[in-house]
Design an enzyme around this catalytic site. Structure first.
Site, short mmCIF file in Angstrom:
data_model
loop_
_atom_site.label_atom_id
_atom_site.label_comp_id
_atom_site.label_asym_id
_atom_site.label_seq_id
_atom_site.Cartn_x
_atom_site.Cartn_y
_atom_site.Cartn_z
CD GLU A 130 -2.58 -1.28 2.82
OE1 GLU A 130 -1.92 -0.72 3.64
OE2 GLU A 130 -3.53 -1.91 2.54
CB CYS B 37 -4.31 33.93 13.45
SG CYS B 37 -4.77 35.35 12.31
N1 LLP Z 1 -1.58 1.94 4.43
C1 LLP Z 1 -1.90 2.39 5.67
C2 LLP Z 1 -2.77 1.35 6.43
C3 LLP Z 1 -1.75 3.56 6.24
O1 LLP Z 1 -2.34 3.91 7.22
C4 LLP Z 1 -0.95 4.34 5.31
C5 LLP Z 1 -0.60 5.73 5.72
C6 LLP Z 1 -0.32 3.79 4.25
C7 LLP Z 1 -0.80 2.50 3.76
C8 LLP Z 1 0.52 4.61 3.14
O2 LLP Z 1 1.81 5.07 3.79
P1 LLP Z 1 2.72 5.94 2.78
O3 LLP Z 1 3.45 4.80 1.87
O4 LLP Z 1 2.15 6.94 2.27
O5 LLP Z 1 3.82 6.22 3.99
N2 LLP Z 1 0.21 12.28 7.31
C9 LLP Z 1 1.67 11.75 7.45
C10 LLP Z 1 1.70 10.25 7.01
C11 LLP Z 1 0.33 9.44 7.60
C12 LLP Z 1 0.38 8.13 7.22
C13 LLP Z 1 -0.91 7.49 7.08
N3 LLP Z 1 -1.13 6.38 7.09
C14 LLP Z 1 2.73 12.63 6.77
O6 LLP Z 1 2.43 13.67 6.20
O7 LLP Z 1 4.07 12.31 7.00
#
Ligand code: LLP
Length: 464
Positions: free
Chosen positions: A309, A391
């Site tokens: 994912e 702000c």
């Molecule tokens: N699968 C699940 C179950 C997840 O919770 C996530 C991300 C992914 C896949 C994808 O992860 P990636 O490959 O994008 O790292 N907002 C935070 C990151 C939160 C990720 C949440 N879950 C940031 O800006 O660093």
């Protein structure tokens, strides 16, 4: 207009300063995009996006995973359609994302539905398009109505209570849902505490001792077929170590389940693959694969399908945020560059103390950056904070950086902004959301893929 000649080294694939010190996104001038579409502006390179996906797929090809793009990273329909066309499945975590995935044209069999708090209406929409949250007769990309789209391929299930809810609703609509149990392996991903998900104190997943009893409890269930395991440790993860540890834990569990008469067919190892933001390089897709493929291979040989994912690793480097400087203000102890993007546009610096490389989009040739590092080796820079209009003192994009001189009206670029940028943008302080643009490259030009929000949009629904 013809693309300008480039410096030899791009700072990111398809993102380069030309010999005159002007930023281009795959051949299109950042300044021209800003004057045409306004700021703040998210710009994505379609070629970078496709290449990142292809690179990950090639690295993991020996285990032929189903790559489900985590569209929470950036869910713009044009982005996900590129990926659907390239063969990606989709990882969704809400009813809204589910409907986006469907509109991307991806077959529902390639959609995995994750999330710790799935509501009844979201589950119904995932089981049967007659309960689509945007309307059962809404036509998808193939022209067919939502009512005919069928059930998602897999639910990633987080608790016994969720198993019971899915089974009950699947019985009501007369289908058999398939699901993986999300395991909490109690493995530390060594990432920010807000984005660590695989430790026992996190809300995610099912503790290992509860997994086998759940499989036994649902064995032979006519409406819920538990067929595999899911794990997601956190994001971003810099090395393959935590994945290796988790796969070890899960392999043991898979063996135990098989020995007790529950052969599994799916292992979903989640997302989280780190990317280089300019401060220390995480492992590359090839390096992740070189550790993980040998661990996953034996499971594949035994008939298991691997699911991944990835979100950030596909879209992060493909995206740039452009912002216009409104004021340059000298405070008592430092200089503030006040621009029109801030925590409402890109919340990562405020929320996770995340580093993003920020640099003016038009500089004198000698100030063209060589990389995305904090300390650019060149004279004529001065210290500042890059802040937004919100702000709150938490409203910053960069703190204590050495930048070339800028003035009101200049453009700043925030790099590596494709992932969790627009998708986490808010309208706080009643600022409309930014526009998004896709640059096709190779002479294909740029197109707006989401128009800028308006103040009227923000207010209209409240006027009775
Ligand atoms: N699968 C699940 C179950 C997840 O919770 C996530 C991300 C992914 C896949 C994808 O992860 P990636 O490959 O994008 O790292 N907002 C935070 C990151 C939160 C990720 C949440 N879950 C940031 O800006 O660093």
């Amino acid at each position: 207009m013809p693309p300008t000649p480039y410096r030899s080294e791009a700072i990111l694939p398809f993102i380069e300063y030309d010999t005159a010190g002007r930023l281009h996104i795959d051949g299109t001038s950042a300044a021209e995009l800003a004057s045409e579409y306004g700021t703040p502006l998210y710009i994505y390179s379609a070629r970078a996006l496709r290449e990142n996906f292809a690179r990950l797929r090639a690295a993991f090809a020996p285990v032929d995973p189903l790559l489900c793009y985590a569209l929470k990273a950036c869910g713009n329909l044009s982005v996900i359609r590129e990926l659907a066309d390239a063969g990606a499945g989709m990882d969704v975590v809400s009813g809204g994302e589910l409907e986006r995935a469907w509109l991307s044209g991806v077959p529902m069999s390639k959609v995995v539905f994750a999330g710790v708090g799935k509501s009844e209406r979201e589950i119904l929409a995932a089981l049967d398009g007659r309960f689509s949250l945007i309307g059962a007769d809404r036509a998808g990309r193939d022209g067919g109505p939502a009512s005919e789209r069928g059930c998602v391929g897999l639910f990633n299930i987080e608790s016994q209570e969720e198993c019971e809810r899915i089974a009950m609703l699947a019985e009501r609509v007369g289908v058999q849902a398939k699901g993986c149990l999300r395991v909490n392996p109690d493995v530390d991903a060594h990432t920010h505490k807000y984005t660590t998900t695989g430790k026992s104190e996190n809300k995610f997943g099912i503790d290992i001792p509860h997994v086998a009893p759940l499989f036994r409890g649902f064995a032979g269930h006519p409406h819920l077929h538990l067929t595999g395991l899911h794990v997601h440790l956190g994001s971003p993860i810099a090395t393959a170590g935590p994945y290796a540890e988790a796969i070890g834990v899960l392999s043991t569990l898979i063996d135990q389940l098989r020995d007790h008469g529950t052969p599994l067919t799916v292992l979903n190892i989640g997302g989280g693959y780190g990317v280089d933001y300019g401060k220390g390089a995480p492992q590359t897709p090839e390096e992740f694969a070189s550790v993980l493929v040998p661990l996953l291979g034996p499971l594949v040989d035994r008939g298991m399908r691997i699911v991944m994912e990835p979100g950030r690793s596909i879209i992060c480097h493909a995206g740039v945020l452009l912002s216009r400087v409104e004021y340059v203000k000298q405070g008592r102890t430092k200089r503030f560059i006040v621009c029109d993007a801030g925590m409402h546009t890109l919340i990562r610096p405020s929320l996770y103390q995340a580093y993003h490389f920020v640099w003016p989009a038009n500089v004198r040739a000698e100030h063209a950056p060589r990389n995305m590092g904090e300390n650019q080796p060149m004279p004529g820079l001065s210290a500042c904070d890059v802040v937004g209009p919100i702000c709150e003192s938490s409203d910053f994009l960069a703190q204590n950086r050495a930048l070339p001189d800028v003035a009101a009206g200049d453009l700043l670029a925030v790099f590596c902004a494709g992932a969790y940028g627009m998708s986490m943008a808010s309208t706080y302080n009643d600022h409309p959301k930014p526009a998004e643009v896709m640059v096709e490259g190779g002479g294909g030009g740029a197109r707006e893929i989401r128009p800028r929000g308006t103040e009227w949009d923000l207010i209209a629904t409240e006027l009775m």
